[in-house]
Structure formats: structure tokens, C-alpha cells
Design an enzyme around this catalytic site. Structure first.
Site, PDB file in Angstrom:
ATOM      1  N   ARG A  43       0.821  -1.216   0.000  1.00 49.68           N
ATOM      2  CA  ARG A  43       0.000   0.000   0.000  1.00 49.68           C
ATOM      3  C   ARG A  43       0.856   1.269   0.000  1.00 49.68           C
ATOM      4  O   ARG A  43       0.407   2.331   0.446  1.00 49.68           O
ATOM      5  CB  ARG A  43      -0.947   0.023   1.205  1.00 49.68           C
ATOM      6  N   VAL A  88       7.242   9.814  15.422  1.00 45.82           N
ATOM      7  CA  VAL A  88       7.796  11.146  15.171  1.00 45.82           C
ATOM      8  C   VAL A  88       6.887  11.835  14.158  1.00 45.82           C
ATOM      9  O   VAL A  88       6.668  11.326  13.060  1.00 45.82           O
ATOM     10  CB  VAL A  88       9.251  11.070  14.647  1.00 45.82           C
ATOM     11  N   SER A  90       4.144  15.614  13.354  1.00 43.28           N
ATOM     12  CA  SER A  90       3.772  17.003  13.597  1.00 43.28           C
ATOM     13  C   SER A  90       2.513  17.047  14.449  1.00 43.28           C
ATOM     14  O   SER A  90       1.784  16.061  14.574  1.00 43.28           O
ATOM     15  CB  SER A  90       3.549  17.733  12.272  1.00 43.28           C
ATOM     16  N   MET A 180      -3.060  12.770  16.180  1.00 41.39           N
ATOM     17  CA  MET A 180      -4.084  11.768  15.900  1.00 41.39           C
ATOM     18  C   MET A 180      -3.672  10.320  16.168  1.00 41.39           C
ATOM     19  O   MET A 180      -4.403   9.411  15.806  1.00 41.39           O
ATOM     20  CB  MET A 180      -4.547  11.893  14.437  1.00 41.39           C
ATOM     21  N   SER A 203       3.638  22.194  14.228  1.00 38.62           N
ATOM     22  CA  SER A 203       3.669  22.729  12.864  1.00 38.62           C
ATOM     23  C   SER A 203       2.668  23.853  12.651  1.00 38.62           C
ATOM     24  O   SER A 203       2.810  24.638  11.715  1.00 38.62           O
ATOM     25  CB  SER A 203       3.392  21.608  11.853  1.00 38.62           C
ATOM     26  N   ASP A 204       1.650  23.923  13.513  1.00 42.83           N
ATOM     27  CA  ASP A 204       0.662  24.997  13.362  1.00 42.83           C
ATOM     28  C   ASP A 204      -0.002  25.289  14.700  1.00 42.83           C
ATOM     29  O   ASP A 204      -0.118  24.416  15.560  1.00 42.83           O
ATOM     30  CB  ASP A 204      -0.392  24.618  12.319  1.00 42.83           C
TER      31      ASP A 204
END
EC number: 2.4.2.1
Length: 238
Positions: A43, A88, A90, A180, A203-204
Site C-alpha cells: 500500500r 515522530v 507534527s 491523531m 507545525s501549526d
């Protein structure tokens, strides 16, 4: 072999770093490891094994969300003998004292997913990282002169959540980062007798909408990867 991993027996090291993106797994392997071999590609979820400063280490993507990462983590542990997993990736943040580009070590992971309740007979399960792995990561960061935040993450089932009020609750309870997967990986590791840790780069910022550029993400991502890799060596020496 499993339905999702086509690596032969013995292809994986006992420690696996797992980013969500399989192309990021390829980047990590090609940038930081020597003598790299691709060991799985079902996949297009790529996995690699190589050496870091002489230490055999594997890298494999885990996809997005708890269901995906749980499948790969379980199979690595039960079918390939993996002992330690370091996620590892974000994350976002809701706290004003946490900044974009900060590196977070997830000592624990709250979640709105029910997967850990399913495996824990509908009781609350404290999804936590392995202490020695977390301590080694802190030591690795200090050795590099990099500041890290250590505390709770929140592993969300919905990326596009309609419940924005939950951000206020997260902030009140001191959640450092929102991602998540961590709670799922910690649950799988506990169920099958392995150890796990999550290290994230912010990251944000969910409040201010500040985001890192692609170049900035790569730079701070490299710091996180080096912390993770060096923590493995520190753990070996303990």
C-alpha cells in the site's frame, strides 16, 4: 509477512521510528541512516532498515489516525519482534505558551477515540509513554542544546472537528499538542508488552493560525529526528 507488511522475518530492528507519512519515512532513512534497505512497501506504506552510528534501526510510516497506526504497530510488535516504537510527527497546539516549531515529548496522550476503552473493558486507560524512553529523549535534547516541552498530548479522531469548544477544555487541562495517533500507539504497546514514545514538532497553532513553512518544517523536523535517534543510543547505554 502480514496482510499489511511484506517484510521477511528479521527485517526490522528492535526499535522502529514511525512518522505518519511514508515519504517522510523514506526521507529519514535516506538522510540519517547508513546501509539502508527498503523492507516493505505494501500500500506504499514504506519501511526501511539501516544503521545510525552503527546501531540497527528501522523506519516505517504508520498513516493517519489511530486505526491505521494501530494496525502497523501491532503487527511490528507481534509478528516482527519490535520492542520499542517512537512516533515522530507534527502536531497542532492550542496553548499560547507553546509556540510553532517547539518540540514536544508526549508523556501521556488523552483521546476522544474509544479504542483504548474497547481493549480495556470500557474503563479509562492511562495511555502513557515509557518513562525510560521519555527520559532518554529529554537527555538527547539537552545534549543537542534543544529545548523540549514534556507533557500531555491529545489524540483526536477528527481532523476537521465541529467541536471547537473542546480547544478551550484542552487548554485548561494543559494539553501541549493535538495530533491523531499517540494514544493508540501507547495502547497497542501496553497490550502487547512493548514500549512506545511520541515526539512531535508543532507545525501549526490552532488559535493564532500561524503555520510553519515547508522549509521550516524540515529544519525543526530534523531536530526532532536527531533527538529520537540519539535517544535510542542513550537508552542502549542505560
Amino acid at each position: 509477512m502480514t496482510p499489511h507488511i511484506n517484510a521477511p522475518e528479521g527485517a526490522f530492528a528492535d526499535v522502529v521510528l514511525m512518522p505518519g507519512d511514508p515519504l517522510r519515512a523514506k526521507y529519514i532513512a535516506e538522510t540519517f541512516l547508513q546501509d539502508v534497505v527498503e523492507v516493505t512497501n505494501v500500500r506504499n506504506m514504506l519501511g526501511f532498515t539501516g544503521t545510525y552510528k552503527g546501531r540497527k534501526i528501522s523506519i516505517m510510516g504508520h498513516g493517519m489516525g489511530i486505526p491505521s497506526c494501530s494496525i502497523y504497530a501491532k503487527e511490528l510488535i507481534t509478528e516482527y519482534g519490535v520492542k520499542k516504537i517512537i512516533r515522530v510527527g507534527s502536531c497542532g497546539t492550542v496553548r499560547m505558551d507553546v509556540k510553532v516549531r517547539d518540540v514536544i515529548i508526549g508523556l501521556g496522550a488523552c483521546t476522544d477515540s474509544k479504542v483504548n476503552r474497547i481493549r480495556f473493558k470500557d474503563n479509562d486507560f492511562a495511555a502513557i509513554a515509557d518513562f525510560d524512553m521519555a527520559q532518554a529523549a529529554v537527555q538527547a535534547a539537552k545534549a543537542k542544546g534543544k529545548a523540549v516541552r514534556v507533557g500531555n498530548l491529545f489524540s483526536a479522531d477528527l481532523f476537521y472537528t465541529p467541536d471547537v469548544e473542546m480547544f478551550d477544555v484542552m487548554e485548561k487541562y494543559g494539553i501541549l499538542g493535538v495530533e491523531m495517533e499517540a494514544a493508540g500507539i501507547y495502547g497497542v504497546a501496553a497490550e502487547y508488552g512493548a514500549k512506545a514514545l511520541t515526539i512531535c514538532t508543532v507545525s501549526d497553532h490552532i488559535r493564532t493560525h500561524e503555520q510553519t513553512t515547508a522549509e521550516e518544517r524540515q529544519l525543526t523536523f530534523n531536530d526532532m529526528i536527531e533527538i529520537a535517534l540519539d535517544s535510542v543510543l542513550i537508552g542502549d547505554a542505560q
